[in-house]
Design a protein around this motif. Structure first.
Motif, PDB file in Angstrom:
ATOM      1  N   LEU A 139      42.903  28.749 -27.571  1.00  0.00           N
ATOM      2  CA  LEU A 139      41.562  29.163 -27.979  1.00  0.00           C
ATOM      3  C   LEU A 139      40.843  28.115 -28.838  1.00  0.00           C
ATOM      4  CD1 LEU A 139      39.376  31.271 -27.708  1.00  0.00           C
ATOM      5  CD2 LEU A 139      40.409  32.488 -29.630  1.00  0.00           C
ATOM      6  N   CYS A 148      39.868  25.217 -26.664  1.00  0.00           N
ATOM      7  CA  CYS A 148      38.729  25.561 -25.828  1.00  0.00           C
ATOM      8  C   CYS A 148      37.439  25.464 -26.634  1.00  0.00           C
ATOM      9  CB  CYS A 148      38.911  26.969 -25.257  1.00  0.00           C
ATOM     10  SG  CYS A 148      37.568  27.527 -24.204  1.00  0.00           S
ATOM     11  N   GLN A 149      37.441  26.007 -27.836  1.00  0.00           N
ATOM     12  CA  GLN A 149      36.255  25.944 -28.698  1.00  0.00           C
ATOM     13  C   GLN A 149      35.858  24.503 -28.960  1.00  0.00           C
ATOM     14  OE1 GLN A 149      37.975  28.303 -31.817  1.00  0.00           O
ATOM     15  NE2 GLN A 149      36.881  30.154 -31.176  1.00  0.00           N
ATOM     16  N   SER A 152      32.426  22.424 -27.612  1.00  0.00           N
ATOM     17  CA  SER A 152      31.483  22.229 -28.717  1.00  0.00           C
ATOM     18  C   SER A 152      30.534  21.053 -28.499  1.00  0.00           C
ATOM     19  CB  SER A 152      32.234  22.045 -30.039  1.00  0.00           C
ATOM     20  OG  SER A 152      32.962  20.828 -30.015  1.00  0.00           O
ATOM     21  N   GLN A 181      35.408  34.648 -23.212  1.00  0.00           N
ATOM     22  CA  GLN A 181      34.411  35.017 -24.220  1.00  0.00           C
ATOM     23  C   GLN A 181      33.955  33.794 -25.005  1.00  0.00           C
ATOM     24  OE1 GLN A 181      32.949  38.002 -23.997  1.00  0.00           O
ATOM     25  NE2 GLN A 181      34.375  38.105 -22.283  1.00  0.00           N
ATOM     26  N   CYS A 182      34.884  32.878 -25.263  1.00  0.00           N
ATOM     27  CA  CYS A 182      34.533  31.613 -25.907  1.00  0.00           C
ATOM     28  C   CYS A 182      33.550  30.843 -25.026  1.00  0.00           C
ATOM     29  CB  CYS A 182      35.804  30.796 -26.149  1.00  0.00           C
ATOM     30  SG  CYS A 182      35.525  29.115 -26.721  1.00  0.00           S
ATOM     31  N   THR A 227      29.995  32.487 -25.080  1.00  0.00           N
ATOM     32  CA  THR A 227      29.220  32.313 -26.314  1.00  0.00           C
ATOM     33  C   THR A 227      28.822  30.860 -26.557  1.00  0.00           C
ATOM     34  OG1 THR A 227      31.210  32.141 -27.675  1.00  0.00           O
ATOM     35  CG2 THR A 227      30.236  34.339 -27.426  1.00  0.00           C
ATOM     36  N   GLN A 228      29.539  29.908 -25.980  1.00  0.00           N
ATOM     37  CA  GLN A 228      29.251  28.497 -26.233  1.00  0.00           C
ATOM     38  C   GLN A 228      28.455  27.831 -25.111  1.00  0.00           C
ATOM     39  OE1 GLN A 228      33.303  27.661 -28.747  1.00  0.00           O
ATOM     40  NE2 GLN A 228      32.091  25.909 -28.153  1.00  0.00           N
TER      41      GLN A 228
END
Length: 169
Positions: free
Chosen positions: A20, A23-24, A28, A155-156, A159-160
């Motif tokens: 996670l 992934c973020q 980014s 979900q990540c 949202t990104q």
């Protein structure tokens, strides 16, 4: 350049927890839909064990999915909501975790080597974006831990990412 890793020998819940933040970080750098879908499919294809395809089918009108960014062999270009595992996920809005795709009514065999499949419908502001499709050459590859972990990664992604391209008229 990113150095990504996943330890497939650890319990799946821990592996997904480790993926996670990676992934973020990977997502980014850009909010662009094509960039993020491409990076996300590469992340999953290269770090999750026992996959032979990882990618996206995007919503198109009327009730059709079209091929999006992916990793793996060439794939079906369009899938109607009425056919296959991806179509079932798009039609019902429900995650499809299929242990044996050959036993699934209406299965579309884009790659005859695929034996199990996990398809997660993706929504933004209550609108279907498309589906994430993961295929494996092994039967029973996916379980509830995969569903939870991959859904959290999705979900990540949602949202990104800026989804404006998907919803242009």
């Amino acid at each position: 350049m990113y150095t990504l890793n996943a330890d497939a020998s650890q319990p799946k819940a821990e592996m997904y927890a480790d993926l996670l933040p990676q992934c973020q970080g990977l997502l980014s750098d850009s909010r662009d839909m094509i960039v993020n879908l491409s990076q996300f499919s590469a992340l999953l294809f290269n770090l999750l064990p026992d996959l032979n395809w990882a990618g996206f089918y995007l919503s198109a009108a009327p009730e059709t999915l079209i091929l999006g960014p992916f990793q793996g062999k060439v794939a079906c270009v369009t899938i109607p909501f009425s056919k296959g595992v991806c179509g079932a996920a798009a039609r019902t809005g429900e995650i499809q975790c299929i242990a044996d795709v050959h036993a699934f009514p209406g299965h579309i065999a884009c790659d005859a080597a695929s034996r199990s499949e996990l398809v997660i419908p993706l929504y933004f502001e209550d609108r279907l974006i498309g589906v994430l499709d993961l295929d494996s050459p092994s039967p029973n590859r996916f379980d509830e831990e995969d569903v939870k972990g991959i859904n959290a990664l999705c979900q990540c992604l949602i949202t990104q990412t800026d989804w404006k391209w998907q919803f242009q008229a």
